[in-house]
Write a protein that holds these residues in place. Structure first.
Motif, PDB file in Angstrom:
ATOM      1  N   ALA A  30      21.673  34.116  43.556  1.00 18.71           N
ATOM      2  CA  ALA A  30      22.319  35.361  43.982  1.00 18.71           C
ATOM      3  C   ALA A  30      22.372  36.369  42.841  1.00 18.71           C
ATOM      4  O   ALA A  30      22.127  37.567  43.035  1.00 18.71           O
ATOM      5  CB  ALA A  30      23.730  35.065  44.489  1.00 18.71           C
ATOM      6  N   ASN A  31      22.668  35.895  41.642  1.00 19.38           N
ATOM      7  CA  ASN A  31      22.775  36.807  40.508  1.00 19.38           C
ATOM      8  C   ASN A  31      21.418  37.331  40.055  1.00 19.38           C
ATOM      9  O   ASN A  31      21.312  38.455  39.558  1.00 19.38           O
ATOM     10  CB  ASN A  31      23.491  36.109  39.351  1.00 19.38           C
ATOM     11  N   ILE A  32      20.378  36.519  40.216  1.00 17.86           N
ATOM     12  CA  ILE A  32      19.023  37.007  39.929  1.00 17.86           C
ATOM     13  C   ILE A  32      18.677  38.143  40.887  1.00 17.86           C
ATOM     14  O   ILE A  32      18.078  39.153  40.504  1.00 17.86           O
ATOM     15  CB  ILE A  32      18.002  35.861  40.040  1.00 17.86           C
ATOM     16  N   ALA A  33      19.080  37.979  42.135  1.00 13.17           N
ATOM     17  CA  ALA A  33      18.871  39.053  43.114  1.00 13.17           C
ATOM     18  C   ALA A  33      19.614  40.315  42.684  1.00 13.17           C
ATOM     19  O   ALA A  33      19.124  41.438  42.864  1.00 13.17           O
ATOM     20  CB  ALA A  33      19.349  38.602  44.497  1.00 13.17           C
ATOM     21  N   GLY A  34      20.795  40.130  42.088  1.00 10.56           N
ATOM     22  CA  GLY A  34      21.559  41.272  41.604  1.00 10.56           C
ATOM     23  C   GLY A  34      20.858  42.013  40.484  1.00 10.56           C
ATOM     24  O   GLY A  34      20.906  43.244  40.410  1.00 10.56           O
ATOM     25  N   ALA A  90      24.386  42.593  46.582  1.00  8.06           N
ATOM     26  CA  ALA A  90      25.511  43.544  46.594  1.00  8.06           C
ATOM     27  C   ALA A  90      26.694  42.886  45.888  1.00  8.06           C
ATOM     28  O   ALA A  90      27.732  42.624  46.482  1.00  8.06           O
ATOM     29  CB  ALA A  90      25.863  43.926  48.029  1.00  8.06           C
ATOM     30  N   SER A  91      26.522  42.620  44.612  1.00 11.06           N
ATOM     31  CA  SER A  91      27.551  41.908  43.849  1.00 11.06           C
ATOM     32  C   SER A  91      28.704  42.827  43.471  1.00 11.06           C
ATOM     33  O   SER A  91      28.623  44.055  43.589  1.00 11.06           O
ATOM     34  CB  SER A  91      26.938  41.315  42.578  1.00 11.06           C
ATOM     35  N   ASP A  92      29.769  42.216  42.980  1.00  8.67           N
ATOM     36  CA  ASP A  92      30.922  42.982  42.505  1.00  8.67           C
ATOM     37  C   ASP A  92      30.517  43.926  41.379  1.00  8.67           C
ATOM     38  O   ASP A  92      30.989  45.065  41.303  1.00  8.67           O
ATOM     39  CB  ASP A  92      32.011  42.031  41.987  1.00  8.67           C
ATOM     40  N   ASN A  93      29.645  43.450  40.486  1.00  8.39           N
ATOM     41  CA  ASN A  93      29.211  44.283  39.360  1.00  8.39           C
ATOM     42  C   ASN A  93      28.529  45.559  39.837  1.00  8.39           C
ATOM     43  O   ASN A  93      28.731  46.640  39.269  1.00  8.39           O
ATOM     44  CB  ASN A  93      28.235  43.506  38.466  1.00  8.39           C
ATOM     45  N   ALA A 106      23.941  46.237  33.760  1.00 14.23           N
ATOM     46  CA  ALA A 106      22.779  45.352  33.647  1.00 14.23           C
ATOM     47  C   ALA A 106      23.118  44.126  32.807  1.00 14.23           C
ATOM     48  O   ALA A 106      22.736  42.995  33.143  1.00 14.23           O
ATOM     49  CB  ALA A 106      21.605  46.107  33.026  1.00 14.23           C
ATOM     50  N   MET A 107      23.848  44.325  31.712  1.00 14.35           N
ATOM     51  CA  MET A 107      24.233  43.193  30.864  1.00 14.35           C
ATOM     52  C   MET A 107      25.201  42.267  31.596  1.00 14.35           C
ATOM     53  O   MET A 107      25.126  41.040  31.469  1.00 14.35           O
ATOM     54  CB  MET A 107      24.867  43.705  29.572  1.00 14.35           C
ATOM     55  N   GLU A 108      26.106  42.855  32.372  1.00 14.54           N
ATOM     56  CA  GLU A 108      27.018  42.037  33.173  1.00 14.54           C
ATOM     57  C   GLU A 108      26.243  41.182  34.172  1.00 14.54           C
ATOM     58  O   GLU A 108      26.528  39.993  34.359  1.00 14.54           O
ATOM     59  CB  GLU A 108      27.998  42.935  33.928  1.00 14.54           C
ATOM     60  N   THR A 109      25.264  41.808  34.809  1.00 17.96           N
ATOM     61  CA  THR A 109      24.490  41.089  35.817  1.00 17.96           C
ATOM     62  C   THR A 109      23.652  39.986  35.190  1.00 17.96           C
ATOM     63  O   THR A 109      23.528  38.890  35.744  1.00 17.96           O
ATOM     64  CB  THR A 109      23.576  42.070  36.585  1.00 17.96           C
ATOM     65  N   LEU A 110      23.084  40.260  34.021  1.00 20.92           N
ATOM     66  CA  LEU A 110      22.333  39.217  33.317  1.00 20.92           C
ATOM     67  C   LEU A 110      23.253  38.063  32.924  1.00 20.92           C
ATOM     68  O   LEU A 110      22.868  36.892  32.996  1.00 20.92           O
ATOM     69  CB  LEU A 110      21.664  39.811  32.076  1.00 20.92           C
TER      70      LEU A 110
END
Length: 473
Positions: free
Chosen positions: A91-95, A150-153, A418-422
């Motif tokens: 899911a986070n990779i998708a983000g 569609a993450s929180d970040n 972007a850093m948060e998502t990574l």
């Protein structure tokens, strides 16, 4: 100003001059026809919708993967924790892939960006409901892909980018803080209400309904952008059609949010701080809910109360620091002389820096205490303490954005997002792996505490570097 010598000319239009006066805003974002304050209710409504299934979803997964969902044991326990970690990573990779595209939509039209976010996120509740109804683990877990897209970040990025368009930098800081407070308030209320129902599937209907209300509010009360934004959109689409290299264009879009670090290398440490923080935060509550479900036999109601406690405390903490304490201070220490806007901004940045560091220190201590907790009462108490660290990203971003002007603020926030998502991608891999593979699963909290310590060091060093570079220029 915050810049490297190789980019000083480029940054002159976006950052503060060394004397504190605003630089010319040639690259300032164009207004999109709406006031930033209009977007605040979206933070509350989105949080209410997302958190409706925050606690019950884990119990739903347990019902599909464990013979007795209240007591996953042995191989079931490892499968449960491992599956959650893997799907969270996917899911986070998708983000990560979605951020660049959402940034383009948001720059053109904040309203459209939020609409796409809400439609995508609502599909996670739909898929979870279908999966539980059909007893399909694959369908239920596929909903996490929509959570990643569609993450929180990404929600916070779109909202914060909108708030950053305010010409008053102190107001930008307040809007970011109030938005997070509303978000945390929504998260604290919804899971508790959802946990009151005997059938956990009702929470999925609640989430879908709240998303519908949020979309209706967005359509009814947030103005549609004017012709300028639509013209820009048409031009951009024309330029996109001229690109024949689809893969290169996709890669460029994905990497676009990191452009601010290239232009302003001195800001990288703050980005790395958020990366380390979100490596912890992206999986910490997952780890906590898995831990409480397995060792303390928490079900949807108990986990809902746990989440509510955490976010009520965090929301109150933000309001206390951004509104109550400043009002009390103004009442007793009001100065008759006119206030200096530059000094006010400097004080705001210093306040946000101190609060950010304090939040990170509290996170370190509370994670260690959770690792040693032996009773449910201790879990509740230390989770409330952990909640004081949840506003950390808000304080970090507010301290960071105070050094920028115009369009550079939005681009800087995109880099932080972007850093948060990574970090969100790496978090489940590291912490989820530790929790699922270690015979002593509480070790995950000690590993997380160490990463939080790294985040605190990087943040303190990063702000110091940015301040030094600004003084030199």
């Amino acid at each position: 100003m915050v810049a490297s010598s190789t980019h000083s000319a480029d940054e002159g239009a976006s950052l503060l001059h060394h004397d504190g006066t605003p630089a010319p805003q040639e690259g300032a974002p164009k207004p999109d026809g709406s006031r930033p304050e209009y977007f605040l209710p979206i933070a509350l409504l989105a949080a209410l919708a997302m958190s409706s299934t925050a606690a019950t979803s884990y119990y739903a997964y347990a019902t599909l993967m464990c013979h007795d969902p209240a007591q996953c044991e042995g191989a079931e326990k490892s499968r449960y924790a491992g599956t959650i970690a893997i799907t969270t990573s996917v899911a986070n990779i998708a983000g990560v892939m979605a951020l660049g595209h959402l940034q383009k939509f948001s720059i053109r039209n904040s309203k459209l960006g939020l609409l796409l976010w809400m439609l995508t996120r609502s599909m996670s509740a739909v898929m979870l409901l279908v999966g539980v109804t059909t007893s399909s683990v694959i369908v239920a877990l596929s909903g996490r892909i929509f959570e990643g897209l569609a993450s929180d970040n990404l929600l916070h990025y779109v909202l914060n980018s909108t708030y950053s368009r305010s010409e008053d930098r102190a107001k930008t800081s307040s809007l970011i803080g109030y938005s997070l407070a509303l978000y945390l308030a929504g998260i604290s209320i919804s899971p508790f209400v959802a946990g009151l129902f005997g059938n956990f599937a009702i929470s999925f209907f609640i989430a879908i309904g709240i998303f519908a209300i949020a979309i209706a509010y967005l359509q009814a009360f947030v103005p549609t952008p004017g012709p300028t934004a639509r013209k820009d959109l048409a031009v951009d689409r024309h330029e996109e059609h001229r690109s024949s290299k689809v893969v290169a264009k996709f890669a460029r879009t994905v990497l676009t949010p990191l452009d601010s670090f290239y232009r302003h290398p001195s800001t990288l440490f703050v980005g790395l701080s958020l990366f380390a923080y979100n490596t912890v935060q992206s999986y910490m509550f997952n780890a906590l809910l898995v831990h409480t479900s397995i060792h303390f036999h928490f079900v949807g109601r108990e986990n809902g109360i746990l989440i509510s406690i955490a976010h009520v405390v965090a929301a109150f903490y933000i309001i206390l620091n951004l509104y109550i304490i400043p009002k009390i201070t103004e009442r007793f220490w009001t100065q008759d002389s006119p206030s200096d806007p530059t000094q006010t901004c400097a004080e705001t940045s210093a306040r946000d820096t101190i609060l950010g560091l304090l939040s990170l220190v509290v996170e370190i201590l509370s994670l260690v205490e959770i690792g040693f907790a032996k009773t449910p009462a201790q879990i509740y108490a230390f989770t409330a303490m952990l909640a004081l660290s949840l506003p950390a990203p808000s304080f970090i971003k507010a301290a960071f954005v105070a050094y920028f002007e115009g369009e550079a603020k939005s681009k800087g926030l995109a880099s932080l997002a972007a850093m948060e998502t990574l970090g969100s991608v790496l978090g489940p891999i590291i912490l989820g792996g530790v929790q699922s593979l270690s015979s002593l699963d509480t070790i995950v909290f000690f590993v997380a505490a160490a990463l939080a310590g790294v985040s605190a060091i990087l943040f303190g060093a990063g702000i110091s570097i940015m301040r030094s570079v600004e003084r030199m220029n």
